[in-house]
Scaffold this active site. Structure first.
Site, PDB file in Angstrom:
ATOM      1  N   ASP A 268     -18.525 -24.218  31.201  1.00  0.00           N
ATOM      2  CA  ASP A 268     -17.991 -23.440  32.313  1.00  0.00           C
ATOM      3  C   ASP A 268     -18.754 -23.900  33.554  1.00  0.00           C
ATOM      4  O   ASP A 268     -19.962 -23.686  33.651  1.00  0.00           O
ATOM      5  CB  ASP A 268     -18.212 -21.953  32.042  1.00  0.00           C
ATOM      6  CG  ASP A 268     -17.780 -21.056  33.202  1.00  0.00           C
ATOM      7  OD1 ASP A 268     -17.806 -21.518  34.358  1.00  0.00           O
ATOM      8  OD2 ASP A 268     -17.446 -19.894  32.961  1.00  0.00           O
TER       9      ASP A 268
ATOM     10  N   LYS B 136     -22.709 -10.040  21.806  1.00  0.00           N
ATOM     11  CA  LYS B 136     -24.160 -10.308  21.826  1.00  0.00           C
ATOM     12  C   LYS B 136     -24.862  -9.796  20.564  1.00  0.00           C
ATOM     13  O   LYS B 136     -25.689  -8.885  20.609  1.00  0.00           O
ATOM     14  CB  LYS B 136     -24.785  -9.684  23.087  1.00  0.00           C
ATOM     15  CG  LYS B 136     -24.248 -10.313  24.365  1.00  0.00           C
ATOM     16  CD  LYS B 136     -24.882  -9.736  25.608  1.00  0.00           C
ATOM     17  CE  LYS B 136     -24.317 -10.409  26.857  1.00  0.00           C
ATOM     18  NZ  LYS B 136     -24.806  -9.829  28.106  1.00  0.00           N
TER      19      LYS B 136
END
Length: 361
Positions: free
Chosen positions: A219, A163
């Protein structure tokens, strides 16, 4: 060659559908989710496929064994007595994955894309490293762990940045890998993360590369992503195999319809809709951005938008479903009822409006 699919556990993110069927067997594009992966592995020359499971393996054994003959593969089930993370299952399946010196594929069962297994294998063989991660480009890398490359060697991974606050790259791990058998020697038989524990060792050894994925990736392990992934899959199908999609004056955009479904000529279907076996769609019904699973009935003038209608369910006349609503198996929504973002457990009847996101038990 060999492949291992990380099937995982309870499929909690995709409830209420997974309260009835294990997640890998939930139909995506009118076929069990995992069948897309088995077929792609078989087409790339894989002969041995291991399914790493820790929940309801007996249901999957019964369903998937019939595909062995169809695709010319051996499917074995590696059953964890405790969750082993993303690396432990490789050690548990060591006898299959190290049966010869050929590399093996590893993939997460939630990942849907145009699987580039042949190209990935060729790339992996050419660079001579121990592992290759498939990377996909994202618009907001700050949400993910980002792959940073070595400046001197193309595609060699230098490090991962979790991140990142500042831009360091836009490629992330797509959940698909190819590894040499000796990588298993780096893994202990215990709950272990391949991303946090195994890959850093390969990076340190300058033996881990990335391969850019072309096309779509998603996903699909939770409802909103399942629906978004369906849209990506249908749009890909429109380019690759347009003959598989439905045509007609009442069809808009990319729509996949099972041959046994019955759709009224006055219904309007699409874009981005999948309709399963033995589904009935009534007069004037409107369906968009949704998945209607087998044996369901959408009655006259109902609106179904951004919704998954579970198996054997009924949507009443003039009912309205939207906002990422998910109906479990055998749910009845009464006439003129409005459901916005409801997650309805199996065998329930909805007689009152559900105006905002809620779990209906």
């Amino acid at each position: 060659m060999k492949g291992l699919i990380l099937v995982g556990g309870y499929g909690t993110r995709l409830r209420p559908l997974t309260l009835t069927v294990p997640k890998p067997l939930v139909e995506f594009g009118n076929r069990p989710m995992i069948l897309h992966q088995i077929e792609a592995l078989a087409n790339a020359g894989v002969t041995d496929i291991v399914l790493a499971v820790n929940y309801r393996p007996e249901v999957m054994v019964e369903t998937l064994k019939k595909y062995e003959k169809e695709y010319g593969v051996n499917i074995t089930f590696s059953v964890e007595t405790e969750p082993l993370g993303t690396a432990g299952p490789l050690k548990l399946a060591e006898n299959v994955l190290k049966k010869d010196k050929s590399p093996f594929f590893v993939l997460n069962s939630d990942v849907i894309c145009d699987y580039p297994f042949k190209e990935l294998a060729a790339f992996h063989m050419a660079h001579g490293g121990q592992g290759t991660i498939v990377a996909t480009k994202v618009d907001e890398p700050s949400k993910y762990g980002v792959i940073v490359h070595d400046l001197a060697t193309p595609n060699l991974i230098d490090r991962f940045v979790e991140k990142p606050v500042e831009f360091v790259g836009n490629r992330i791990n797509a959940g698909l890998y190819i590894l040499n058998p000796e990588v298993i020697d780096l893994i202990e038989l215990k709950p272990t993360s391949i991303e946090k524990e195994t890959f850093p060792i390969l990076v340190q050894n300058k033996s881990l590369y990335s391969f850019d994925l072309e096309g779509y990736w998603m996903d699909v392990g939770q409802p909103k992503d399942f629906l978004a992934g369906t849209t990506l899959y249908l749009n890909s199908l429109a380019k690759r195999e347009p003959a598989k999609l439905a045509k007609g004056t009442n069809v808009v955009g990319s729509v996949l319809v099972d041959s046994t479904a019955k759709i009224a000529s006055t219904a309007k279907i699409g874009p981005n809709v999948t309709i399963g076996p033995n589904v009935i769609i009534g007069d004037g019904a409107r369906i968009a951005g949704s998945v209607i699973l087998a044996n369901s009935n959408v009655k006259d003038h109902a609106l179904v938008k951004n919704t998954i209608v579970g198996w054997n369910s009924t949507v009443g006349k003039w009912a309205r479903l939207e906002g990422c609503t998910v109906l479990g198996d055998d749910v009845e929504v009464k006439d003129e009822v409005y459901v916005n973002g409801g997650k309805v457990l199996p065998h329930k009847t909805i007689s009152d409006n559900v105006p905002k996101e809620a779990i209906i038990m």
